[in-house]
Design an enzyme around this catalytic site. Structure first.
Site, PDB file in Angstrom:
ATOM      1  N   ARG A 114      -7.614  -8.827   6.360  1.00 12.77           N
ATOM      2  CA  ARG A 114      -6.380  -8.218   6.867  1.00 12.77           C
ATOM      3  C   ARG A 114      -6.541  -6.704   6.987  1.00 12.77           C
ATOM      4  NH1 ARG A 114      -1.438  -6.030   4.519  1.00 12.77           N
ATOM      5  NH2 ARG A 114       0.467  -6.889   5.469  1.00 12.77           N
ATOM      6  N   SER A 151       5.210  -6.458   1.773  1.00 13.52           N
ATOM      7  CA  SER A 151       4.104  -6.374   2.728  1.00 13.52           C
ATOM      8  C   SER A 151       2.813  -6.935   2.123  1.00 13.52           C
ATOM      9  CB  SER A 151       3.932  -4.925   3.209  1.00 13.52           C
ATOM     10  OG  SER A 151       2.990  -4.832   4.257  1.00 13.52           O
ATOM     11  N   LEU A 152       1.801  -6.097   1.916  1.00 10.47           N
ATOM     12  CA  LEU A 152       0.560  -6.524   1.275  1.00 10.47           C
ATOM     13  C   LEU A 152       0.828  -7.259  -0.038  1.00 10.47           C
ATOM     14  CD1 LEU A 152      -2.542  -6.321   0.560  1.00 10.47           C
ATOM     15  CD2 LEU A 152      -1.965  -4.119  -0.470  1.00 10.47           C
ATOM     16  N   GLN A 206       4.087 -12.097   9.339  1.00 10.14           N
ATOM     17  CA  GLN A 206       4.418 -10.838   8.681  1.00 10.14           C
ATOM     18  C   GLN A 206       3.710  -9.638   9.294  1.00 10.14           C
ATOM     19  OE1 GLN A 206       2.528  -8.793   5.571  1.00 10.14           O
ATOM     20  NE2 GLN A 206       3.857  -9.724   4.041  1.00 10.14           N
ATOM     21  N   GLN A 223       0.826  -1.202   0.000  1.00 13.18           N
ATOM     22  CA  GLN A 223       0.000   0.000   0.000  1.00 13.18           C
ATOM     23  C   GLN A 223       0.864   1.256   0.000  1.00 13.18           C
ATOM     24  OE1 GLN A 223      -1.885  -1.088   3.985  1.00 13.18           O
ATOM     25  NE2 GLN A 223      -2.003   1.118   4.091  1.00 13.18           N
ATOM     26  N   HIS A 261       3.535  -3.784  10.956  1.00 12.20           N
ATOM     27  CA  HIS A 261       4.712  -4.643  11.146  1.00 12.20           C
ATOM     28  C   HIS A 261       5.382  -4.398  12.498  1.00 12.20           C
ATOM     29  CE1 HIS A 261       4.152  -5.994   7.081  1.00 12.20           C
ATOM     30  NE2 HIS A 261       4.119  -4.736   6.680  1.00 12.20           N
TER      31      HIS A 261
END
Length: 296
Positions: A113, A88-89, A248, A10, A199
């Site tokens: 999520r 990440s995403l 993660q 993102q 995170h």
């Protein structure tokens, strides 16, 4: 000479994203309509016509970036990557690309999520900061010191490239850490306009919710290795992929280390699929000899 496909997280969203694909490609149109049905609202309308503010909300941002990346990937012809990775995403997009997850299941997980992270952000006011031109070891040392001295949560969150590390934690902890980073010689220690400490341990409530959904979802044997954020190495075992994907949410994105591992394993060409060119830039900062390209 391995070819890697990488997928952004993102922050790379923009108004109008995906509209051209929808207009010219029948498969893309079908997948956008399917996504609207799965999510129960017209996410395509938000992507095509929404304001920058509409697209900034975590519970919207994550599905729109995922959709732009995955639908873009699926409309490419005869793509068989040797390796995949996502920031990440973007790891969810990578897991669709290597056939670990179906499009439908991955979209449902991304939606869960996003909503869980939004709730976690509201529970614990928190933030992130970008630290530039300071050694990773020094950033880690300062994060540990702030936590030991104050019990405020501050952790390394995104190892983006050498000299660019994002930290995550409580607002007070991040402010204190930024002051110490600058005093230690950082070129910049800049608090980011984000709504939470992604995170970091402050995402634990979201992690628990996501874990339940991931454990209830079928993960297939991948068609090529995924280099996962938390371990920065090739993974092909479905159960391990699940565990790493859960970890993660509160663990660091080891992007620098992941790219280095892919290069050590033979990667020479990195293609970024999705909005923006951020990952192409990071790959070149990690190793300027790589060939990079993008599909937006």
């Amino acid at each position: 000479m391995a070819h890697v496909y990488v997928f952004p997280g993102q922050g790379s969203q923009f108004s109008g994203m995906g509209k051209n694909l929808y207009d010219i490609n029948s498969l893309a149109k079908e997948l956008f309509e399917q996504a609207n049905e799965i999510l129960g609202f017209s996410i395509s309308d938000i992507m095509f016509n929404g304001s920058e503010e509409d697209l900034k909300q975590t519970n919207v941002t994550q599905p729109v970036v995922f959709l732009h990346s995955v639908i873009g990937y699926k409309t490419l012809q005869n793509i068989q990557p040797d390796m995949v990775a996502g920031h990440s995403l973007g790891e969810f997009s990578a897991l669709v690309a290597n056939n670990t997850l179906s499009f439908e299941d991955a979209l449902k997980l991304v939606s869960i999520r996003a909503k869980a992270m939004q709730k976690a952000c509201e529970l614990n006011p928190s933030t992130m900061a970008a630290v530039l031109a300071l050694a990773d070891e020094k950033v880690e040392e300062i994060c540990t010191k702030v936590h030991m001295d104050t019990e405020e949560i501050v952790v390394p969150a995104n190892y983006n490239c050498p000299g660019q590390l994002v930290i995550s934690g409580s607002i007070k902890g991040i402010e204190m850490a930024c002051d110490l980073m600058k005093a230690a010689g950082a070129k910049r220690a800049l608090i980011l306009p984000v709504g939470g400490a992604f995170h970091s341990p402050l995402m634990l409530p979201a992690k628990e919710e996501l874990a339940e959904a991931i454990n209830a979802t079928e993960f297939k044997i991948p068609t090529c290795p995924v280099y996962q954020n938390v371990v920065a190495k090739a993974v092909t075992d479905a159960a391990t992929i699940k565990n790493n994907l859960i970890a993660q949410l509160t663990g660091a994105v080891r992007w620098t280390q992941s790219v280095q591992a892919m290069i050590a394993d033979g990667a020479t060409h990195f293609t970024e699929v999705g909005p923006g060119k951020v990952l192409q830039g990071l790959v070149l900062k990690i190793n300027k000899e790589m060939v990079v390209s993008g599909v937006s």
